[in-house]
Write a protein that holds these residues in place. Structure first.
Motif, PDB file in Angstrom:
ATOM      1  N   UNK A 268       0.848  -1.185   0.000  1.00  0.00           N
ATOM      2  CA  UNK A 268       0.000   0.000   0.000  1.00  0.00           C
ATOM      3  C   UNK A 268       0.889   1.241   0.000  1.00  0.00           C
ATOM      4  N   UNK A 269       0.662   2.137  -0.947  1.00  0.00           N
ATOM      5  CA  UNK A 269       1.489   3.333  -1.078  1.00  0.00           C
ATOM      6  C   UNK A 269       0.815   4.502  -0.365  1.00  0.00           C
ATOM      7  N   UNK A 270       1.461   5.014   0.699  1.00  0.00           N
ATOM      8  CA  UNK A 270       0.926   6.146   1.465  1.00  0.00           C
ATOM      9  C   UNK A 270       1.600   7.441   1.032  1.00  0.00           C
ATOM     10  N   UNK A 271       1.050   8.563   1.482  1.00  0.00           N
ATOM     11  CA  UNK A 271       1.618   9.876   1.176  1.00  0.00           C
ATOM     12  C   UNK A 271       2.688  10.307   2.165  1.00  0.00           C
ATOM     13  N   UNK A 272       2.962   9.487   3.155  1.00  0.00           N
ATOM     14  CA  UNK A 272       3.904   9.862   4.213  1.00  0.00           C
ATOM     15  C   UNK A 272       5.321   9.440   3.848  1.00  0.00           C
ATOM     16  N   UNK A 273       6.291  10.098   4.493  1.00  0.00           N
ATOM     17  CA  UNK A 273       7.692   9.698   4.308  1.00  0.00           C
ATOM     18  C   UNK A 273       8.013   8.453   5.132  1.00  0.00           C
ATOM     19  N   UNK A 274       7.429   8.360   6.356  1.00  0.00           N
ATOM     20  CA  UNK A 274       7.613   7.209   7.234  1.00  0.00           C
ATOM     21  C   UNK A 274       6.315   6.954   7.986  1.00  0.00           C
ATOM     22  N   UNK A 275       6.117   5.691   8.385  1.00  0.00           N
ATOM     23  CA  UNK A 275       4.955   5.284   9.166  1.00  0.00           C
ATOM     24  C   UNK A 275       5.440   4.712  10.488  1.00  0.00           C
ATOM     25  N   UNK A 276       4.848   5.185  11.592  1.00  0.00           N
ATOM     26  CA  UNK A 276       5.307   4.786  12.921  1.00  0.00           C
ATOM     27  C   UNK A 276       4.491   3.650  13.529  1.00  0.00           C
ATOM     28  N   UNK A 277       3.155   3.721  13.463  1.00  0.00           N
ATOM     29  CA  UNK A 277       2.286   2.735  14.112  1.00  0.00           C
ATOM     30  C   UNK A 277       1.135   2.389  13.182  1.00  0.00           C
ATOM     31  N   UNK A 278       0.450   1.292  13.500  1.00  0.00           N
ATOM     32  CA  UNK A 278      -0.719   0.877  12.736  1.00  0.00           C
ATOM     33  C   UNK A 278      -1.637   0.062  13.640  1.00  0.00           C
ATOM     34  N   UNK A 279      -2.906  -0.067  13.225  1.00  0.00           N
ATOM     35  CA  UNK A 279      -3.883  -0.847  13.970  1.00  0.00           C
ATOM     36  C   UNK A 279      -5.030  -1.203  13.035  1.00  0.00           C
ATOM     37  N   UNK A 280      -5.756  -2.281  13.387  1.00  0.00           N
ATOM     38  CA  UNK A 280      -6.904  -2.760  12.607  1.00  0.00           C
ATOM     39  C   UNK A 280      -8.116  -2.802  13.518  1.00  0.00           C
ATOM     40  N   UNK A 281      -9.213  -2.239  13.050  1.00  0.00           N
ATOM     41  CA  UNK A 281     -10.464  -2.248  13.797  1.00  0.00           C
ATOM     42  C   UNK A 281     -11.076  -3.648  13.749  1.00  0.00           C
ATOM     43  N   UNK A 282     -11.393  -4.226  14.913  1.00  0.00           N
ATOM     44  CA  UNK A 282     -11.898  -5.603  14.979  1.00  0.00           C
ATOM     45  C   UNK A 282     -13.369  -5.698  14.586  1.00  0.00           C
ATOM     46  N   UNK A 283     -14.074  -4.559  14.462  1.00  0.00           N
ATOM     47  CA  UNK A 283     -15.491  -4.590  14.100  1.00  0.00           C
ATOM     48  C   UNK A 283     -15.672  -4.666  12.584  1.00  0.00           C
ATOM     49  N   UNK A 284     -15.056  -3.753  11.829  1.00  0.00           N
ATOM     50  CA  UNK A 284     -15.212  -3.737  10.368  1.00  0.00           C
ATOM     51  C   UNK A 284     -13.866  -3.855   9.643  1.00  0.00           C
ATOM     52  N   UNK A 285     -12.777  -4.136  10.390  1.00  0.00           N
ATOM     53  CA  UNK A 285     -11.444  -4.425   9.836  1.00  0.00           C
ATOM     54  C   UNK A 285     -10.911  -3.278   8.970  1.00  0.00           C
ATOM     55  N   UNK A 286     -11.114  -2.059   9.427  1.00  0.00           N
ATOM     56  CA  UNK A 286     -10.510  -0.903   8.792  1.00  0.00           C
ATOM     57  C   UNK A 286      -9.060  -0.799   9.242  1.00  0.00           C
ATOM     58  N   UNK A 287      -8.150  -0.618   8.311  1.00  0.00           N
ATOM     59  CA  UNK A 287      -6.718  -0.530   8.616  1.00  0.00           C
ATOM     60  C   UNK A 287      -6.314   0.939   8.679  1.00  0.00           C
ATOM     61  N   UNK A 288      -5.617   1.336   9.774  1.00  0.00           N
ATOM     62  CA  UNK A 288      -5.167   2.717   9.965  1.00  0.00           C
ATOM     63  C   UNK A 288      -3.684   2.723  10.286  1.00  0.00           C
TER      64      UNK A 288
END
Length: 682
Positions: A172-192
């Protein structure tokens, strides 16, 4: 176990206390239990619940039976079984663990993200497989429906590893230079994912498209917060289907509703440290956020602090045991701390005895940590004569003072002032007498200290009351009634010295009014019953106008008086100096003391300036030094020390004493002669 209350909430530190080494025998352990009270009072829920040096992360399995922790050194993982209350197994790794995830309900499937870009998969028996990601990873999440692992790190891409196919998928290509943390919602599995620019990007794993973006850096700056630098995202956590908490590197926690781009509430830790962990406590609707120094629990609707915990060591991560009031902290220390708060929920099933224990402690409250200690400042220590104890184990530095044992404080205070209790008793009796007097009909009386100043304020108050009656306004505040200035009329140290030069120069016009007040004071002392009548007297306008006219004259007169007084003082000093100079002083030389002339001192100074060779020659002539050549070719130097008069007298006294003892001593030769004669006779 340590118990303390923060914001009226009882917090139990179950890891507090001394730990015993494994190699000690049972006999020595029993002996230590008898001697040391801290070891007796400690509670060891899980045996050997620690790390060799540092613990980095702690997590609990889904079934709640296993607690897993990673740490150093060497890099390792330890699994603890709550049913057995001991360690299940321990495995050492090749490099330190950045983060890990338990994929199964128990310990059979674990994934480790290591600091050298390797990803390790472990099963029950040990390491199952090992692979590597292109960039250094910082966090990862597991997408359960598609069996995908999402890795974020020092890259703009989010790497996807499918565990069912066993291969990497398109990133997945993001607009950021670096990514520090991530999480997935257990209800509808949205990735952030949280970026270094302070934004949160939300992705739909089914279509691999970005569905939204939140600018948390801009929203974290409010009127109540102080932000230094760009707030990057350091923590991320979902709650339910609609709520999300975001932590920044500047110490703010933002609570979002996914239907709005603005945060519901912004909570500042006021330490400026990055937020490391965020958890939700569903029973009390609390948010638990932790940075490296403090753990704060606050209401998600109002932001009001429920309680807070400040451990001694820095915090690395926080783990909340599900459906209970217990949580664990991974610290920069070997011991992993365990806290239990009964207000959050009950104790876990495997340590249900904690509920009964805490109930007994609440029924019989014990002293807290600081009840047995007294806070003293450096000035207090100097007054008690304990300044030499600073830096020792008897004093513990805290803020601008020290904590010391209360028993030691009372003993030292009793020794320093043995009549303190009697003075305290007299003060208490005096206070009670004054309280009973306050119930009587009170008459206006002048204070013991600064009587003239009090009379001045009374006159001013009466003049103001007349003006206010005409204007029908409010009463102005008076110094006599103000408790802040109460000591000025009670403590004799605050007595105004009217004879000083400063008072006479600053207040020259006061002298006339002060003379009138002194006359009034004399009349009051002679006739105390007329005190009320005298105080009700009013100053006339003519007197005030005369004071204004004579201002300059009074100033000049005071200056002349001061000059004249200074001249008199100088003359007295000069006369004293002349007397001291002209009068000779005679000193009596005591017997036994030597009178040394100035010639000796001059000769000594000359000798010190000469060379070492000349000084040796001088000593040889005096007879105190002898220089001789040895057979080997070297030189031998012997010298005799000059003895003082006191040493010579002491040696002479010892010599006389020895001679007297010789005269008094009797020989035993006659006894031997008699014995030989008797033998020959027989």
């Amino acid at each position: 176990m340590q118990v303390y209350s923060v914001n009226d909430v009882k917090v139990y530190n179950l890891s507090c206390g001394k730990s015993l080494p494994e190699w000690l025998s049972d006999r020595k352990k029993r002996a230590l239990l008898k001697k040391d009270g801290d070891i007796r009072r400690r509670i060891e829920l899980i045996q050997d619940f620690n790390m060799p040096t540092i613990c980095s992360t702690i997590k609990v399995s889904r079934d709640g039976q296993y607690i897993m922790a990673t740490g150093t050194y060497k890099p390792r993982i330890r699994c603890f079984d709550t049913y057995q209350l001991s360690m299940k197994f321990e495995r050492c790794l090749d490099s330190e663990v950045v983060n890990f995830e338990i994929l199964s309900d128990d310990y059979s499937k674990i994934v480790f993200l290591q600091c050298d870009r390797y990803v390790e998969f472990h099963s029950q028996h040990g390491r199952y497989y090992r692979t590597r990601i292109p960039k250094f990873g910082r966090d990862f999440s597991y997408h359960y429906p598609s069996c995908d692992l999402f890795f974020v790190g020092a890259s703009s891409q989010v790497y996807r590893l499918n565990l069912e196919q066993g291969r990497f998928l398109n990133s997945l290509q993001t607009d950021a230079s670096e990514n520090n943390v991530c999480d997935i919602n257990r209800a509808h599995y949205l990735f952030a994912t949280g970026t270094a620019e302070g934004k949160v990007e939300c992705w739909d794993p089914r279509t691999r498209n970005r569905v939204g973006m939140l600018d948390c850096a801009l929203n974290s700056v409010t009127s109540d917060t102080e932000v230094d630098g760009l707030p990057s995202i350091s923590a991320l956590k979902f709650k339910g289907a609609l709520h999300m908490a975001v932590g920044t590197t500047t110490g703010q926690v933002l609570l979002y509703d996914l239907r709005s781009s603005r945060p519901l509430i912004v909570k500042d830790h006021h330490y400026g440290l990055p937020i490391k962990s965020i958890e939700f406590q569903e029973q009390m609707d609390l948010v638990i956020s932790a940075d490296s120094r403090i753990v704060k629990m606050w209401n998600k609707d109002t932001g009001k602090v429920f309680t807070s915990i400040e451990p001694e060591d820095e915090i690395n991560s926080l783990c909340l045991y599900p459906d209970s009031g217990m949580f664990f902290l991974a610290n920069e220390s070997p011991k992993m701390t365990t806290f239990y708060i009964p207000a959050l929920g009950p104790a876990p099933r495997w340590c249900s005895f904690l509920d009964n224990l805490t109930e007994e402690l609440e029924e019989n409250p014990e002293t807290t940590v600081f009840d047995d200690y007294k806070f003293v400042t450096r000035k207090d220590l100097e007054n008690l004569g304990l300044a030499h104890l600073i830096g020792s184990s008897l004093l513990r530095a805290y803020m601008h003072g020290f904590f010391m044992d209360i028993q030691l404080y009372h003993k030292v205070k009793a020794m320093a002032n043995p009549f303190a209790y009697e003075e305290y008793r007299r003060d208490k009796i005096r206070q009670k007498i004054e309280e009973t007097r306050a119930q009587r009909v009170q008459v206006k009386k002048l204070p013991k200290v600064n009587k003239e100043l009090a009379m001045k304020f009374i006159e001013e108050e009466e003049a103001e009351d007349q003006l206010l009656r005409k204007k029908k306004g409010k009463n102005l505040p008076n110094i006599l009634r103000d408790e802040r200035f109460k000591v000025m009329f009670e403590n004799p140290d605050f007595q105004v010295d009217e004879a000083s030069e400063e008072f006479r120069l600053i207040n020259p016009i006061v002298s006339k009014a002060s003379e009138k007040r002194k006359k009034k004071l004399k009349q009051l002392q002679e006739d105390p019953e007329a005190e009320q009548e005298e105080l009700e007297g009013k100053p006339s306008d003519e007197e005030s106008s005369d004071d204004d006219r004579g201002w300059v004259e009074e100033v000049q007169r005071q200056h002349k008086l001061l000059r004249h007084e200074q001249k008199l003082k100088r003359q007295e000093r000069s006369e004293l100096d002349k007397q001291t100079r002209l009068q000779p002083k005679f000193f009596e030389i005591k017997a036994g003391e030597e009178f040394r002339s100035f010639k000796d001192t001059v000769q000594k100074q000359k000798l010190l300036k000469t060379t070492f060779e000349d000084r040796l020659k001088h000593e040889e002539k005096a007879g105190t030094l002898h220089l001789a050549n040895t057979s080997i070719g070297s030189k031998q130097l012997t010298f005799t020390l000059k003895k003082s008069e006191q040493q010579k007298q002491q040696q002479q006294a010892e010599k006389l004493h020895r001679e007297e003892r010789k005269k008094l001593r009797r020989s035993a030769g006659h006894l031997q002669g008699n014995s030989t004669k008797r033998k020959s006779f027989h």
